[in-house]
Design an enzyme around this catalytic site. Sequence first.
Site: not given
Ligand code: NCD
Length: 327
Positions: A55-56, A83, A105, A135
């Site tokens: 999603r993100t 690597k 991320r 987040h």
């Molecule tokens: C979350 C995450 O990656 O922190 N999901 C997200 O970003 N939509 C929550 C999760 O992984 O459960």
Amino acid sequence: MKRHLISAADLTRDDAVLVLDTAEEMARMADRPIKKLPTLRGRTICNLFFEDSTRTRISFEAAEKRLSADVINFSAKGSSVSKGESLKDTAQTLAAMGVDAVVIRHSASGAPYRLANSGWIDAPVINAGDGTHQHPTQALLDAFTLRRRLVGHDAGIGQDLSGRRVTIVGDVLHSRVARSNVDLLHTLGAEVTLVAPPTLVPVGVDSWPCEVSYDLDSALPKCDAVMMLRVQRERMNAAFFPTEREYSRRYGLDAERMARIPEHAVVMHPGPMVRGMEITAEVADSPRCTVVEQVANGVFTRMAVLYLLLGGNEPAVTQPSSRTEEK
Ligand code: NCD
């Protein structure tokens, strides 16, 4: 707003309301035949994903493309990181290519902060989830979803979430979503209750601006929204509950439990959901569950964040009427 978005705690109430109001403008654009805005034309944004994401990652990419930015997608798998290349060398490579913003991320809490404050790269850094820490764009899209559902689309403009009650349930210990939401919801005036088994409540939670409960059934009747969290197995190094069945029985949301929440209240989930564990399929597919809406709202919210951090002085949305006047 600060130059980087590392933590939801970086945002003041006015910053957060500005993001939500700007996201509302972006959402209106989505109804136009041509959804694209020229705002970030000529700017290059790099999405640096060292950890899995569906999603993100897609949401940031969609937001960047709708703002006409040039997008570079980097995922650690298949790159020189596998690597053994360090974050510093990766950052310097990006700097040499002249990127204007970095979305990152990482499984290590603090990696976005390091990138923003290292001097390795001179560009705004947006945290797309770091370890169990923060987040912030997830919290913003959740607040946007809540404001739309509980206050209204137009009625919500300029408003915060004062007095609204949100219950966050599940693996709080490993959840950056919970941490960011506690910070942002508190800034926006909402009252937050965390519900989790005692083993999944973080040490030091007493200093967080929220209540803590171990009993889901007693927390449900008095909330405006219940946010279910996934059990983050990939971050667990011990057994935190006896069995999955036991966890679901006490902390899962099924139809019977959903009947205890007030009529107007919504069920939220950041995704990915583990159906049958923290949420049953019946609840996940019910119209009261906002999971798909949250994904759509994520694009508008991230467009707003990118615009505010990078867009500078051009108006976010050029009204068709003002364009005709200019001619
Ligand atoms: C979350 C995450 O990656 O922190 N999901 C997200 O970003 N939509 C929550 C999760 O992984 O459960």
